[in-house]
Design a protein around this motif. Sequence first.
Motif, PDB file in Angstrom:
ATOM      1  N   PRO A  52      50.281  30.997  69.959  1.00 36.41           N
ATOM      2  CA  PRO A  52      50.491  30.191  71.179  1.00 36.41           C
ATOM      3  C   PRO A  52      49.306  30.259  72.132  1.00 36.41           C
ATOM      4  CG  PRO A  52      52.392  31.607  70.743  1.00 36.41           C
ATOM      5  CD  PRO A  52      51.312  32.020  69.790  1.00 36.41           C
ATOM      6  N   THR A  53      49.197  29.242  72.958  1.00 33.01           N
ATOM      7  CA  THR A  53      48.085  29.165  73.899  1.00 33.01           C
ATOM      8  C   THR A  53      48.220  30.146  75.056  1.00 33.01           C
ATOM      9  OG1 THR A  53      49.170  27.358  75.079  1.00 33.01           O
ATOM     10  CG2 THR A  53      47.596  26.754  73.351  1.00 33.01           C
ATOM     11  N   ASP A  54      49.341  30.849  75.142  1.00 34.46           N
ATOM     12  CA  ASP A  54      49.505  31.887  76.169  1.00 34.46           C
ATOM     13  C   ASP A  54      48.555  33.057  75.926  1.00 34.46           C
ATOM     14  OD1 ASP A  54      51.575  30.264  76.853  1.00 34.46           O
ATOM     15  OD2 ASP A  54      53.152  31.713  76.470  1.00 34.46           O
ATOM     16  N   PRO A  57      42.186  32.725  72.595  1.00 33.00           N
ATOM     17  CA  PRO A  57      41.994  31.925  71.371  1.00 33.00           C
ATOM     18  C   PRO A  57      42.121  32.798  70.108  1.00 33.00           C
ATOM     19  CG  PRO A  57      40.291  31.429  72.972  1.00 33.00           C
ATOM     20  CD  PRO A  57      41.057  32.592  73.513  1.00 33.00           C
ATOM     21  N   TRP A  58      42.738  32.218  69.084  1.00 31.85           N
ATOM     22  CA  TRP A  58      43.040  32.977  67.869  1.00 31.85           C
ATOM     23  C   TRP A  58      41.793  33.599  67.256  1.00 31.85           C
ATOM     24  CZ3 TRP A  58      41.036  32.396  63.048  1.00 31.85           C
ATOM     25  CH2 TRP A  58      40.342  31.204  62.786  1.00 31.85           C
TER      26      TRP A  58
END
Length: 83
Positions: A52-54, A57-58
């Motif tokens: 998730p964008t919470d 960045p991955w």
Amino acid sequence: MSDAEWAVVRPLLPVPGWLRGRGGQPEAYCHRAMLDAVRYLVDNGTKWRAMPTDFPPWDRVHAFFRRWREQELAGAPGCVSSA
């Protein structure tokens, strides 16, 4: 992650190179946010790119995880796939 959990984990994490006088730039993301993201990944069985964008960045979370794994801070090999 609770403050009590963080108090136990924080001293186990490596000190960034720039804080040790080795040069480089300060890290853009807090270690606690990175660890929360890895815990989310493990708990929910999601893929790195589906984070998730919470969270940060991955690819940044994955880079931190890889670094911690190489320094033997992230459990046994195969615990979390790096792919």
